[in-house]
Every structure is written in structure tokens, then in C-alpha cells.
Design an enzyme around this catalytic site. Structure first.
Site, PDB file in Angstrom:
ATOM      1  N   ALA A 129      37.156  35.380  43.066  1.00  0.00           N
ATOM      2  CA  ALA A 129      37.832  34.095  42.906  1.00  0.00           C
ATOM      3  C   ALA A 129      37.838  33.281  44.193  1.00  0.00           C
ATOM      4  O   ALA A 129      37.844  32.048  44.139  1.00  0.00           O
ATOM      5  CB  ALA A 129      39.261  34.316  42.416  1.00  0.00           C
ATOM      6  N   THR A 130      37.842  33.928  45.351  1.00  0.00           N
ATOM      7  CA  THR A 130      37.822  33.166  46.604  1.00  0.00           C
ATOM      8  C   THR A 130      36.541  32.350  46.721  1.00  0.00           C
ATOM      9  O   THR A 130      36.572  31.163  47.063  1.00  0.00           O
ATOM     10  CB  THR A 130      37.968  34.113  47.816  1.00  0.00           C
ATOM     11  N   GLN A 240      45.179  35.748  38.965  1.00  0.00           N
ATOM     12  CA  GLN A 240      46.333  36.593  38.667  1.00  0.00           C
ATOM     13  C   GLN A 240      46.756  36.534  37.196  1.00  0.00           C
ATOM     14  O   GLN A 240      47.740  37.170  36.817  1.00  0.00           O
ATOM     15  CB  GLN A 240      47.523  36.174  39.547  1.00  0.00           C
ATOM     16  N   SER A 260      38.652  37.013  39.195  1.00  0.00           N
ATOM     17  CA  SER A 260      38.230  38.191  39.962  1.00  0.00           C
ATOM     18  C   SER A 260      38.382  39.432  39.098  1.00  0.00           C
ATOM     19  O   SER A 260      39.448  39.671  38.527  1.00  0.00           O
ATOM     20  CB  SER A 260      39.078  38.356  41.236  1.00  0.00           C
ATOM     21  N   HIS A 262      38.564  42.626  39.950  1.00  0.00           N
ATOM     22  CA  HIS A 262      39.422  43.713  40.433  1.00  0.00           C
ATOM     23  C   HIS A 262      40.904  43.466  40.179  1.00  0.00           C
ATOM     24  O   HIS A 262      41.728  44.361  40.394  1.00  0.00           O
ATOM     25  CB  HIS A 262      39.176  43.968  41.928  1.00  0.00           C
ATOM     26  N   THR A 302      20.948  37.805  44.519  1.00  0.00           N
ATOM     27  CA  THR A 302      20.775  38.751  43.421  1.00  0.00           C
ATOM     28  C   THR A 302      22.130  39.197  42.882  1.00  0.00           C
ATOM     29  O   THR A 302      22.983  39.670  43.636  1.00  0.00           O
ATOM     30  CB  THR A 302      19.983  39.986  43.895  1.00  0.00           C
ATOM     31  N   CYS A 393      46.548  38.514  51.158  1.00  0.00           N
ATOM     32  CA  CYS A 393      45.722  37.473  51.779  1.00  0.00           C
ATOM     33  C   CYS A 393      46.438  36.754  52.916  1.00  0.00           C
ATOM     34  O   CYS A 393      45.811  36.016  53.668  1.00  0.00           O
ATOM     35  CB  CYS A 393      45.279  36.464  50.719  1.00  0.00           C
TER      36      CYS A 393
END
Length: 446
Positions: A129-130, A240, A260, A262, A302, A393
């Protein structure tokens, strides 16, 4: 990633899943099960008076930091390992192994799209997401100098650092005008304030769906309708929210959605930006990464197919288990908060929830305890429970802009953030309640 390494991961994860299932089966007894751990030779435990703030070295703390990252699901690991055994190919290659990789990538893209109510053609794989957030602001920067008035965008003061820092860059390097919407003590943006901040030169609104530090939900569906009516691009950081809130891109009317893997039991290192045709056109003009033309020319490099396969499997599991996960998280999150609050009601300490009680995801339980040193409390709790004081973060030595925005004085309040996941059990919540309460009582006695 090598297959052998994947399988080394899978062993402990499968064992953890077995423990989770066993714990859930015995949850109705309201007893905490403490598994016996085989100790190394020569390692003996003495029998001092029971102290819930202490834990034998051989035991593992309860994991309640799911907002920083979630444990990867064993089924995700197995899908990645199984794929890696079958095909080492690059999806851009013309041979049979490349074709297999492309097929796997297409299937993963479809699963991600289904999870958020989008078309597979809208999904751009990225590192997380960053990167996705940065790509949105990089793309919108191409609008600089193409209108007479100074370009303007709107965000909130409690966004993720990747959004706030990108806004600062546009301000400082390209002269953009940025409106940072405030929030109340409930941590929620006011829709009226956003409407009043809109101007003819407003090009983008960027509001997160769920806050990473305090778990509050923003009224993004209302904001999406307003942006659509005014012809303003709308970006939602949903890192989130995915797997915790039902998301449909069509209903949301967003032009860009950041995700994201994870954050919902997928692998680290992969995520996606889901885009509208208009946003895709902007990205195609100014992609953040160039030099290969992958992802239809929108993101060079890739694509790590094993990670994408894991991302797809995590998306499938999240979609299939969403309603069950929402019910469990709501029940366990409230049980955790009220359990601590009840134990501290007898004049031990005052505990308050950070942010709205109603407009939140209960997998995020952020609390403040008056009159306790936050660092000392965290030090007491961490041997038994893995949690945090704010966003990972923010770094270890930086304050929280989110807590400051909602008026929390961290010099007078200890702040703890607990993140429950789909794998969190009732027994683990009981252990965490016991540990937190005992730690607070211990500090009060010093």
C-alpha cells in the site's frame, strides 16, 4: 523464494493452526489452556508466587499486533510452496513456464478483484500500500501547470505517513495547496467539513477507510458520492480495511484503492492499487516505476508470482470468511476492552478507548490509561503480549500525529494498541486481559 524455505515456514504455521483450533474447541469452558513446553536440558523453572507480568523464556507471547502485520495463513504458505515447485517461469516469457506463471498471475488478480468488488483489469500488483499510495500522488502530480489556478487536494490529518509525506512533497516541490481536514476526539472526518473545503481547482481527495492507529472508520461511501458529483478524483487507502470491512469499488465510487496483502494473512512484499479508467490513464502517463512495461505498462518490474499467488489465496480466504471474521473480531475486541475496563473499575486506573466506539473496526483496540508511564507499561506487558503503542510506521522515537489529532496527551496517558486477527482466540484474549491488568496494578504499587 525457494521451496525449502517455504516449507520451513509451513511447519510452525501448521502447528499454530492446530493449537488455534484446539483452543477454539475448548473456548466454551472459559478456562485458559497453558500448553506444556518441553524445556532444554538443564533449564528448570522455580515456583515463585504467580506473577502474570512475567513469562518463561521458553513460552511465546500472545500476538496482538495485527495492525502492524498479520500472521501468514498456513494455507497461503502452502499455495505459494505448491506453485513454486511447479513453475519457476517469468510471466513475461513466451515459453511454457512463462505461460504457467501468467496463468497463475491472472488467477490471483481475479481473486483480489473479487475481494474488493472490482474487475481484474483494474488491479495493478505493487509491493504494498505504501507504493500504491505514492503512485497515486505521483500520477496526480502530472496535473501541475495544466490549469490557471494552483492545484488543490484534500486529505485528513490522521492519514498514513505515506500519504501525508506525499502531500508535503507536492506542497514543497510543486507548490500544490493541500487542505488537511481535522477530526474530532472520535477520530472521524466530518463530511460537511470536506464539502466546504472543495474548490473548483480541487483535483484529488484522499481519505483512508480505517485508521491504522485507532481503528476508526471514515465515511468514505458518502465522500465517494460527493467526489463523483463534483468530478474530483477519490483515493482510498484501504490497507487496514480489507478483510475487516466489506468493500465494493463500485459502491465506493473510488478512483484508486490501496491494499497490502500482509494486513490480512497474506505474504509481505506485495499489494495492489485498484484503479478506475481515469486513474489508469494518469498512471500510464507518469508511472512511478519504468523500465520493463510490466502490469500493462503501469508498473515496471517482474511481478513476484509466488507472492501474487499467496496474495490471491489470502484474498479468497478473506472473502470466504469475512462475515465470520467480522463477528469474531467484534466479539473478541469488545470482550478484551470491557474485560480490562471491568478489572480496573475499582479505582485502580482509568482506561478509555481511543476514537469512536461505534465507528470503528474492533480488531483494533487502542486504549489510554491515565497516570501510567507508557514506556514502563509496555515493558511490563511485552514478555506476555506482543502489542504496540502506535503505528509501526511512526518509528520508535517519533510521536503519534493521530493521537495528537484526537487530543490524547501521551505525557499523561499510557497508550496501547492491540490488533486482533482472524487467528486470535478467546484463550489468548483472556491471557492478554490478565497480563495488562496485572501490569497496571504492579506499576500502581511502585
Amino acid at each position: 523464494m525457494k521451496t525449502a524455505e517455504m516449507l520451513r515456514w509451513a511447519g510452525p504455521l501448521v502447528e499454530r493452526t492446530a493449537r488455534v483450533l484446539q483452543s477454539r474447541e475448548s473456548a466454551t469452558t472459559c478456562q485458559i489452556h497453558h500448553p506444556q513446553t518441553a524445556l532444554p536440558s538443564g533449564f528448570a523453572l522455580s515456583s515463585p508466587p504467580h506473577d502474570p507480568t512475567q513469562v518463561p523464556v521458553a513460552d511465546s507471547p500472545v500476538y496482538l499486533d495485527g495492525n502492524a502485520t498479520t500472521p501468514i495463513d498456513p494455507q497461503v504458505v502452502q499455495s505459494m510452496a505448491a506453485y513454486d515447485q511447479r513453475s519457476p517461469g517469468n510471466p513475461s516469457s513466451a515459453h511454457v513456464h512463462g505461460a504457467r506463471a501468467e496463468t497463475a498471475l491472472r488467477a490471483a488478480r481475479g481473486e483480489v478483484a473479487q475481494l474488493v468488488g472490482a474487475d481484474p483489469s483494474q488491479v495493478i500488483f505493487m509491493s504494498g500500500a505504501t507504493e500504491a499510495n505514492n503512485q497515486v500522488f505521483h500520477a496526480i502530480s502530472s496535473k501541475t501547470g495544466k490549469q490557471t489556478a494552483k492545484p488543490h487536494l484534500i486529505t485528513s490529518c490522521i492519514e498514513h505517513k505515506s500519504v501525508l509525506d506525499a502531500c508535503c512533497r507536492l506542497q514543497e516541490t510543486l507548490g500544490w495547496d493541500v487542505t488537511y481536514l481535522p477530526v474530532g476526539s472520535d477520530g472521524v472526518v466530518r463530511v460537511q467539513a470536506l464539502e466546504e473545503a472543495l474548490r473548483p481547482e480541487t483535483l484529488l481527495v484522499s481519505i483512508m477507510l480505517v485508521n491504522n492507529e485507532i481503528g476508526t472508520r471514515q465515511p468514505v461511501w458518502q465522500i465517494g458520492r460527493i467526489c463523483k458529483d463534483r468530478g474530483v478524483l477519490f483515493h482510498v487507502d484501504a490497507a487496514q480495511a480489507v478483510g475487516k470491512v466489506h468493500i465494493d469499488m463500485r459502491q465506493l465510487q473510488a478512483d484508486a484503492l490501496s491494499v497490502s496483502a500482509h494486513k490480512f494473512h497474506g505474504p509481505k512484499g506485495i499489494g495492489a492499487l485498484i484503479v478506475s479508467p481515469h486513474m489508469e490513464q494518469l498512471i500510464r502517463q507518469t508511472p512511478l516505476l519504468v523500465g520493463g512495461g510490466q502490469e500493462r505498462g503501469l508498473r515496471s518490474g517482474t511481478v513476484p508470482v509466488p507472492l501474487a499467488v499467496g496474495f490471491g489465496r489470502a484474498s479468497q480466504l478473506a472473502r470466504e470468511q469475512l462475515l465470520h471474521s467480522l463477528a469474531d473480531a467484534g466479539e473478541l475486541g469488545k470482550k478484551f476492552f470491557h474485560g480490562i475496563k471491568k478489572e480496573l473499575e475499582q479505582g485502580v486506573a482509568e482506561i478509555c478507548l481511543n476514537g469512536s466506539y461505534e465507528e470503528r473496526v474492533w480488531s483494533n483496540v487502542s486504549v489510554r490509561i491515565r497516570g501510567i508511564d507508557g514506556g514502563e507499561l509496555l515493558q511490563q506487558i511485552l514478555p506476555r503480549v506482543s502489542c504496540s503503542s502506535s503505528s509501526a510506521c511512526n518509528g520508535a522515537f517519533h510521536g503519534s500525529h493521530v493521537l495528537e489529532a484526537i487530543g490524547v496527551d501521551t505525557s499523561r496517558n499510557a497508550v496501547l494498541r492491540f490488533g486482533l486477527t482472524r487467528m486470535t482466540t478467546g484463550a489468548e484474549v483472556e491471557i492478554a486481559i490478565e497480563s495488562v491488568v496485572a501490569s497496571i496494578k504492579k506499576l500502581r504499587q511502585l
